[in-house]
Design a protein around this motif. Structure first.
Motif, mmCIF file in Angstrom:
data_model
loop_
_atom_site.group_PDB
_atom_site.id
_atom_site.type_symbol
_atom_site.label_atom_id
_atom_site.label_comp_id
_atom_site.label_asym_id
_atom_site.label_seq_id
_atom_site.Cartn_x
_atom_site.Cartn_y
_atom_site.Cartn_z
ATOM 1 N N GLY A 54 0.794 -1.212 0.000
ATOM 2 C CA GLY A 54 0.000 0.000 0.000
ATOM 3 C C GLY A 54 0.829 1.266 0.000
ATOM 4 N N GLY A 55 2.148 1.131 -0.195
ATOM 5 C CA GLY A 55 3.031 2.283 -0.211
ATOM 6 C C GLY A 55 4.409 1.892 -0.688
ATOM 7 N N THR A 56 5.348 2.811 -0.610
ATOM 8 C CA THR A 56 6.717 2.566 -1.059
ATOM 9 C C THR A 56 7.499 1.785 -0.012
ATOM 10 O OG1 THR A 56 6.721 4.608 -2.352
ATOM 11 C CG2 THR A 56 8.862 3.670 -1.785
ATOM 12 N N ILE A 57 8.303 0.829 -0.479
ATOM 13 C CA ILE A 57 9.186 0.069 0.412
ATOM 14 C C ILE A 57 10.566 0.708 0.327
ATOM 15 C CG2 ILE A 57 10.249 -2.161 0.890
ATOM 16 C CD1 ILE A 57 7.787 -3.466 -0.387
ATOM 17 N N PRO A 58 11.017 1.413 1.372
ATOM 18 C CA PRO A 58 12.287 2.146 1.285
ATOM 19 C C PRO A 58 13.530 1.294 1.493
ATOM 20 C CG PRO A 58 11.285 2.506 3.427
ATOM 21 C CD PRO A 58 10.317 1.668 2.641
ATOM 22 N N ALA A 59 13.394 0.105 2.098
ATOM 23 C CA ALA A 59 14.577 -0.684 2.429
ATOM 24 C C ALA A 59 14.196 -2.146 2.678
ATOM 25 C CB ALA A 59 15.268 -0.109 3.670
ATOM 26 N N TYR A 60 15.214 -3.006 2.648
ATOM 27 C CA TYR A 60 15.070 -4.421 2.979
ATOM 28 C C TYR A 60 16.201 -4.827 3.909
ATOM 29 C CZ TYR A 60 11.669 -5.129 -0.793
ATOM 30 O OH TYR A 60 10.560 -5.062 -1.594
ATOM 31 N N GLN A 61 15.924 -5.751 4.797
ATOM 32 C CA GLN A 61 16.976 -6.380 5.592
ATOM 33 C C GLN A 61 17.329 -7.719 4.957
ATOM 34 O OE1 GLN A 61 15.343 -6.540 9.597
ATOM 35 N NE2 GLN A 61 16.541 -4.753 10.226
ATOM 36 N N LEU A 62 18.636 -7.975 4.820
ATOM 37 C CA LEU A 62 19.129 -9.226 4.259
ATOM 38 C C LEU A 62 19.765 -10.043 5.374
ATOM 39 C CD1 LEU A 62 19.956 -11.181 1.981
ATOM 40 C CD2 LEU A 62 21.922 -9.685 1.536
ATOM 41 N N PHE A 63 19.259 -11.252 5.580
ATOM 42 C CA PHE A 63 19.774 -12.145 6.620
ATOM 43 C C PHE A 63 20.601 -13.253 5.980
ATOM 44 C CE2 PHE A 63 16.669 -9.821 8.865
ATOM 45 C CZ PHE A 63 16.905 -9.969 10.223
ATOM 46 N N LEU A 64 21.802 -13.456 6.508
ATOM 47 C CA LEU A 64 22.708 -14.500 6.043
ATOM 48 C C LEU A 64 22.881 -15.510 7.167
ATOM 49 C CD1 LEU A 64 24.706 -15.263 3.677
ATOM 50 C CD2 LEU A 64 26.486 -14.148 5.053
#
Length: 330
Positions: A261-271
Motif C-alpha cells: 500500500g506504499g513505497t518500500i524504502p529498504a530491505y533487511q538481508l539475513f545470512l
C-alpha cells in the motif's frame, strides 16, 4: 514476673512491616505468593524410529503446564538418555547396538523442577549394520506439498535409492531438521506451524551407515492467514545465483516486492539467520522486481542461507521471504 515476655506494640508493628516489605520485594522481583505445585502433563504422540544401526530418532508433541514447560528428558529403558530445551520436540539417541530392541519414554519438566509422569512407552529395533555401505542415498525427487490449514502441511517426494537401503527421510525447514519418517514412507505431515507464514522445506534420505543424500529441491509453502489477520508482506519469488569473480563470489538476488500500500524504502538481508546488511535504495525505490548483489569472500563450496524482509511504509519490518541456499562459487 518470671516466664512471661512482654512484646512492645512497636515491635509487633516492625515485624508486620518487615513481612509486608518482604512480600512486596518478592512480588517486584517476579516472585509469587503461590508456588507452582502442579507437574506438567505427560508428552503425547511419542514415536521412535531407527536412524541407523547405532542410533534412534525420538519425537513427541508439545506438553502443557500451568507455569510453562522448560524442557524434556528422554529415557531409554528407564534411564535418562538425553535432555533438550522446550523448543525442541525431537532428539537422536546415539551409541546403540545393532539389531537390538529399545524402549523409550519422554517426561516434560517445568521451571519449578517438576517432572511429568512418563509418556507412553515406544519401542524400536535397530537394523543390522550394513555390509560395506559406501555410497550415500540418491537425492529425493519431486518434492511437493500443500497447506492443510494455517498450522499443518503435507509433503510428499520421490523415493531415493541406496546401495544397501534407505532407513529414513529427514525433513528440514530452513536448514534445521524438524521431522523424520521411516525409509519406507515418502510422505510427512507437519503440524504446529504458524498461520500466514512462508516456509521452505527440503528432504534428505539417510542410510543405515548414517550417510545422508544431498538436499532435495526446495519447496516454498505459505500457510493461510488466520481469519481477520492482515495479509502477508513477504517478498516472493526470491532467487539467488552465485558466480565467481576472481577471489570473490558474487551472489545476485532478485525478488518480487509485496504490495504494502506504499513505497518500500529498504530491505533487511539475513545470512545464515543473522542480519548481514540493510539494503537502502540510493534514489527512487524500484517498482516491481528488485535486485541486489552480495559479495562473499569465503572459500569455494561454503554454504549459506539467505532471506529478506521489507521495511513497511509505517516504519516496521514486514514478513520474511522464503529462504534460499547458495554455495560460494570458485
Amino acid at each position: 514476673m518470671e516466664g512471661i515476655t512482654v512484646q512492645r506494640p512497636h515491635a509487633r508493628t516492625a515485624l508486620t512491616c518487615s513481612a509486608a516489605l518482604l512480600l512486596a520485594a518478592l512480588t517486584a522481583c517476579g516472585g509469587s505468593a503461590e508456588a507452582d505445585t502442579e507437574r506438567p502433563a505427560a508428552p503425547e504422540g511419542v514415536t521412535a524410529q531407527a536412524g541407523s544401526a547405532t542410533s534412534a530418532h525420538v519425537m513427541w508433541e508439545r506438553a502443557s503446564d500451568s507455569e510453562g514447560v522448560t524442557g524434556y528428558d528422554v529415557y531409554r529403558e528407564g534411564k535418562k538418555a538425553a535432555s533438550v530445551d522446550a523448543a525442541r520436540l525431537m532428539t537422536d539417541i546415539e551409541g546403540l547396538t545393532e539389531s537390538t530392541a529399545y524402549t523409550f519414554t519422554v517426561r516434560a519438566r517445568d521451571a519449578a523442577g517438576h517432572h511429568s509422569v512418563p509418556s507412553a512407552a515406544v519401542s524400536v529395533t535397530t537394523p543390522a549394520a550394513p555390509p560395506a555401505d559406501e555410497e550415500p542415498p540418491t537425492v529425493p525427487s519431486k518434492l511437493r506439498g500443500a497447506a492443510d490449514g494455517g498450522r499443518t502441511v503435507t509433503l510428499s517426494w520421490g523415493r531415493s535409492t541406496d546401495d544397501v537401503g534407505v532407513t529414513s527421510y529427514d525433513i528440514y525447514q530452513e536448514d534445521s531438521r524438524i521431522h523424520s519418517v521411516p525409509g519406507t514412507r515418502t510422505t510427512a505431515r507437519l503440524t504446529g506451524l504458524r498461520p500466514g507464514t512462508v516456509y521452505t522445506f527440503t528432504v534428505r534420505a539417510r542410510d543405515a551407515a548414517d550417510r545422508s543424500s544431498p538436499d532435495s529441491d526446495a519447496l516454498d509453502l505459505t500457510t493461510p492467514s488466520a481469519s481477520g489477520a492482515p495479509r502477508s508482506t513477504a517478498p516472493t519469488g526470491l532467487r539467488a545465483k552465485a558466480t565467481a569473480d576472481g577471489d570473490e563470489s558474487r551472489v545476485d538476488l532478485s525478488w518480487d516486492q509485496p504490495d504494502t500500500g506504499g513505497t518500500i524504502p529498504a530491505y533487511q538481508l539475513f545470512l545464515d539467520g543473522k542480519l548481514t546488511t540493510t539494503i537502502v535504495w540510493g534514489g527512487t525505490p524500484p517498482a516491481g522486481r528488485a535486485t541486489y548483489r552480495l559479495v562473499l569472500t569465503e572459500p569455494p563450496g561454503t554454504r549459506h542461507s539467505l532471506k529478506i524482509r521489507p521495511k513497511l511504509p509505517d516504519g516496521t519490518w514486514g514478513d520474511f521471504s522464503a529462504q534460499r541456499t547458495v554455495v560460494v562459487a570458485g
